[in-house]
Write a protein that holds these residues in place. Structure first.
Motif, PDB file in Angstrom:
ATOM      1  N   PRO A 101      -8.264  14.224  32.468  1.00  0.00           N
ATOM      2  CA  PRO A 101      -9.359  15.155  32.779  1.00  0.00           C
ATOM      3  C   PRO A 101     -10.613  14.461  33.324  1.00  0.00           C
ATOM      4  O   PRO A 101     -11.230  14.943  34.279  1.00  0.00           O
ATOM      5  N   GLU A 102     -10.964  13.313  32.751  1.00  0.00           N
ATOM      6  CA  GLU A 102     -12.166  12.612  33.219  1.00  0.00           C
ATOM      7  C   GLU A 102     -11.987  12.130  34.663  1.00  0.00           C
ATOM      8  O   GLU A 102     -12.890  12.265  35.497  1.00  0.00           O
ATOM      9  N   ARG A 103     -10.832  11.578  34.962  1.00  0.00           N
ATOM     10  CA  ARG A 103     -10.549  11.097  36.311  1.00  0.00           C
ATOM     11  C   ARG A 103     -10.517  12.263  37.303  1.00  0.00           C
ATOM     12  O   ARG A 103     -10.983  12.148  38.434  1.00  0.00           O
ATOM     13  N   LYS A 104      -9.972  13.396  36.872  1.00  0.00           N
ATOM     14  CA  LYS A 104      -9.936  14.588  37.718  1.00  0.00           C
ATOM     15  C   LYS A 104     -11.361  15.027  38.063  1.00  0.00           C
ATOM     16  O   LYS A 104     -11.651  15.343  39.223  1.00  0.00           O
ATOM     17  N   MET A 105     -12.248  15.043  37.077  1.00  0.00           N
ATOM     18  CA  MET A 105     -13.634  15.451  37.314  1.00  0.00           C
ATOM     19  C   MET A 105     -14.344  14.464  38.239  1.00  0.00           C
ATOM     20  O   MET A 105     -15.090  14.875  39.137  1.00  0.00           O
ATOM     21  N   GLN A 106     -14.105  13.160  38.051  1.00  0.00           N
ATOM     22  CA  GLN A 106     -14.721  12.153  38.919  1.00  0.00           C
ATOM     23  C   GLN A 106     -14.262  12.333  40.364  1.00  0.00           C
ATOM     24  O   GLN A 106     -15.075  12.291  41.295  1.00  0.00           O
ATOM     25  N   LEU A 107     -12.979  12.537  40.552  1.00  0.00           N
ATOM     26  CA  LEU A 107     -12.453  12.744  41.901  1.00  0.00           C
ATOM     27  C   LEU A 107     -13.021  14.021  42.524  1.00  0.00           C
ATOM     28  O   LEU A 107     -13.368  14.041  43.710  1.00  0.00           O
TER      29      LEU A 107
END
Length: 174
Positions: A101-107
């Motif tokens: 989820p964190e990586r998805k939000m960063q992207l």
């Protein structure tokens, strides 16, 4: 809640629709209906619209409930990703094909996309990767099978040759 309205009826293809009474029976013995009779079904199907004979049935677009799968408003034209976005997503996919989820939000923030769009892109990319992997595995197994089959054919030919020699040798002694 009933699945269909009380006046739900099936309609067979008919040439003369003007003279048909809603409660009349069609040639196969089933009562007929009009597309408007399906109005209650649209709400049962989760606010998705239905189309019967060009008549649209469904709910009006209002709020978050009417977002499409990619996070955009229903009816809004889908936007294609630009080359930079695709390159960035491909590089991130190579790092790992699962998305936290964190990586998805960063992207999503970095690319100016909705997090749902990122998630769907990764899901679709994993499906394409899996298909390509299956094709590669199939091609490898096919080549291996063909090699083993060729070896088997050679061994079968040698076996037949040896059996013929044995018949000659043991047939002459018998």
């Amino acid at each position: 809640m009933a699945f269909f309205p009380a006046n739900f009826m099936l309609q067979a293809p008919h040439e003369d629709h003007d003279n048909q009474h809603p409660t009349s029976l069609n040639p196969i013995g089933l009562p007929s209906c009009t597309p408007q009779d399906f109005h209650g079904v649209a709400s049962f199907l989760g606010k998705r619209s239905l189309s019967f004979s060009g008549v649209e049935l469904g709910e009006e677009a209002n709020g978050e409930d009417d977002l499409s799968d990619d996070g955009s408003q229903v009816g809004e034209k889908k936007r294609r990703l630009n080359m930079e976005q695709v390159k960035t997503l491909e590089k991130n996919f190579e790092l790992g094909n699962k998305l936290e989820p964190e990586r998805k939000m960063q992207l999503a923030r970095a690319l100016g996309l909705q997090p749902r769009q990122i998630a769907i892109w990764f899901q679709n990319r994993r499906a394409r990767w899996k298909t390509k992997q299956l094709e590669k595995d199939y091609d490898l197994l096919k080549r291996q099978f063909e090699a083993v089959k060729a070896d088997n054919d050679v061994l079968q030919a040698q076996n037949q040759k040896l059996q013929a020699e044995c018949l000659i040798i043991f047939g002459a002694k018998g």
